[in-house]
Design a protein around this motif. Sequence first.
Motif, PDB file in Angstrom:
ATOM      1  N   ALA A 106       0.840  -1.210   0.000  1.00  0.00           N
ATOM      2  CA  ALA A 106       0.000   0.000   0.000  1.00  0.00           C
ATOM      3  C   ALA A 106       0.871   1.256   0.000  1.00  0.00           C
ATOM      4  CB  ALA A 106      -0.932  -0.001   1.207  1.00  0.00           C
ATOM      5  N   LEU A 107       1.961   1.241   0.783  1.00  0.00           N
ATOM      6  CA  LEU A 107       2.878   2.376   0.810  1.00  0.00           C
ATOM      7  C   LEU A 107       3.523   2.566  -0.552  1.00  0.00           C
ATOM      8  CD1 LEU A 107       4.654   4.565   2.186  1.00  0.00           C
ATOM      9  CD2 LEU A 107       6.222   2.714   2.786  1.00  0.00           C
ATOM     10  N   GLY A 142       5.554  14.628  -5.728  1.00  0.00           N
ATOM     11  CA  GLY A 142       4.807  15.710  -5.093  1.00  0.00           C
ATOM     12  C   GLY A 142       4.233  15.342  -3.732  1.00  0.00           C
ATOM     13  N   LEU A 143       4.245  14.056  -3.376  1.00  0.00           N
ATOM     14  CA  LEU A 143       3.721  13.622  -2.077  1.00  0.00           C
ATOM     15  C   LEU A 143       4.651  14.088  -0.958  1.00  0.00           C
ATOM     16  CD1 LEU A 143       1.627  11.841  -0.506  1.00  0.00           C
ATOM     17  CD2 LEU A 143       3.289   9.968  -0.766  1.00  0.00           C
ATOM     18  N   LEU A 146      12.702   6.001  -4.740  1.00  0.00           N
ATOM     19  CA  LEU A 146      12.324   5.910  -3.330  1.00  0.00           C
ATOM     20  C   LEU A 146      11.917   4.483  -2.968  1.00  0.00           C
ATOM     21  CD1 LEU A 146      11.992   7.291  -0.644  1.00  0.00           C
ATOM     22  CD2 LEU A 146       9.737   8.082  -1.380  1.00  0.00           C
ATOM     23  N   ARG A 147      11.176   3.822  -3.846  1.00  0.00           N
ATOM     24  CA  ARG A 147      10.817   2.414  -3.602  1.00  0.00           C
ATOM     25  C   ARG A 147      12.079   1.557  -3.463  1.00  0.00           C
ATOM     26  NH1 ARG A 147       7.162   3.697  -7.758  1.00  0.00           N
ATOM     27  NH2 ARG A 147       5.079   4.000  -6.935  1.00  0.00           N
ATOM     28  N   ASP A 148      13.046   1.811  -4.335  1.00  0.00           N
ATOM     29  CA  ASP A 148      14.304   1.074  -4.280  1.00  0.00           C
ATOM     30  C   ASP A 148      15.033   1.322  -2.954  1.00  0.00           C
ATOM     31  OD1 ASP A 148      16.391  -0.565  -5.673  1.00  0.00           O
ATOM     32  OD2 ASP A 148      17.554   1.254  -5.300  1.00  0.00           O
ATOM     33  N   ALA A 149      15.049   2.579  -2.495  1.00  0.00           N
ATOM     34  CA  ALA A 149      15.702   2.903  -1.216  1.00  0.00           C
ATOM     35  C   ALA A 149      14.972   2.254  -0.044  1.00  0.00           C
ATOM     36  CB  ALA A 149      15.759   4.421  -1.026  1.00  0.00           C
ATOM     37  N   LEU A 150      13.650   2.175  -0.105  1.00  0.00           N
ATOM     38  CA  LEU A 150      12.886   1.522   0.958  1.00  0.00           C
ATOM     39  C   LEU A 150      13.171   0.021   0.999  1.00  0.00           C
ATOM     40  CD1 LEU A 150       9.514   3.407   0.545  1.00  0.00           C
ATOM     41  CD2 LEU A 150      10.938   3.410   2.593  1.00  0.00           C
ATOM     42  N   ALA A 209       6.354   8.229   6.841  1.00  0.00           N
ATOM     43  CA  ALA A 209       4.992   8.410   7.363  1.00  0.00           C
ATOM     44  C   ALA A 209       4.359   9.538   6.547  1.00  0.00           C
ATOM     45  CB  ALA A 209       5.024   8.779   8.839  1.00  0.00           C
ATOM     46  N   PRO A 210       3.036   9.590   6.495  1.00  0.00           N
ATOM     47  CA  PRO A 210       2.392  10.685   5.756  1.00  0.00           C
ATOM     48  C   PRO A 210       2.811  12.039   6.317  1.00  0.00           C
ATOM     49  CG  PRO A 210       0.790   9.019   6.391  1.00  0.00           C
ATOM     50  CD  PRO A 210       2.068   8.682   7.082  1.00  0.00           C
TER      51      PRO A 210
END
Length: 185
Positions: free
Chosen positions: A27-28, A35-36, A157-161, A179-180
């Motif tokens: 989901a994340l 822009g998030l 960012l997905r790769d870093a996570l 976190a949001p």
Amino acid sequence: MVQSRVAPDPTRLPQGYAEVQARDMHALFGALRPGLVVRYRLLGNTVRWCGRNSTAGRWKQAIPLHGEEADRWWTERATAAGLSLCTVLSDSAETLSTWHADARDQNAGQSKEEGGGRRPAVAGVVGGRRSREGQVLVPRQATLFEGAAVVRDAEALRDALLNGIGRSKSYGFGLLSLAPGVQDG
């Protein structure tokens, strides 16, 4: 906190060792978009490695970074990880150290032609680092970074996570938590 691609098996831990919760991160990953606004936290191993011609230290020596140098370390890595930092709060923690086999001793049993011929290290100081029976103490400079950022590149960012940021991830460094964030306006 442990972040893993594979769900942990709590039955392999001693009874009462820890509370185990698993959360799916899909989901994340799906919510990440340019822009998030997000809040972040990262414990980084903020060091710089000396090269062969370095005047700051020995070849491959880790130089701990503090203050503005540590902030610059994080800013470079955050940018590569697809974040545009809005705020950075950093706090140096005490140095964490681990013992490792001395790479110089791995060739001790070989002839000089094979790259060996060195005597094993003994307890004391070897090459500026404390040693014990063929091991050297490796310091890890811990700096906690917290703040707000804007997602610039969701795939980076997905790769870093998934893969972490920086060195010493097996020692708890480099885990990026998100976190949001609060949107302005």
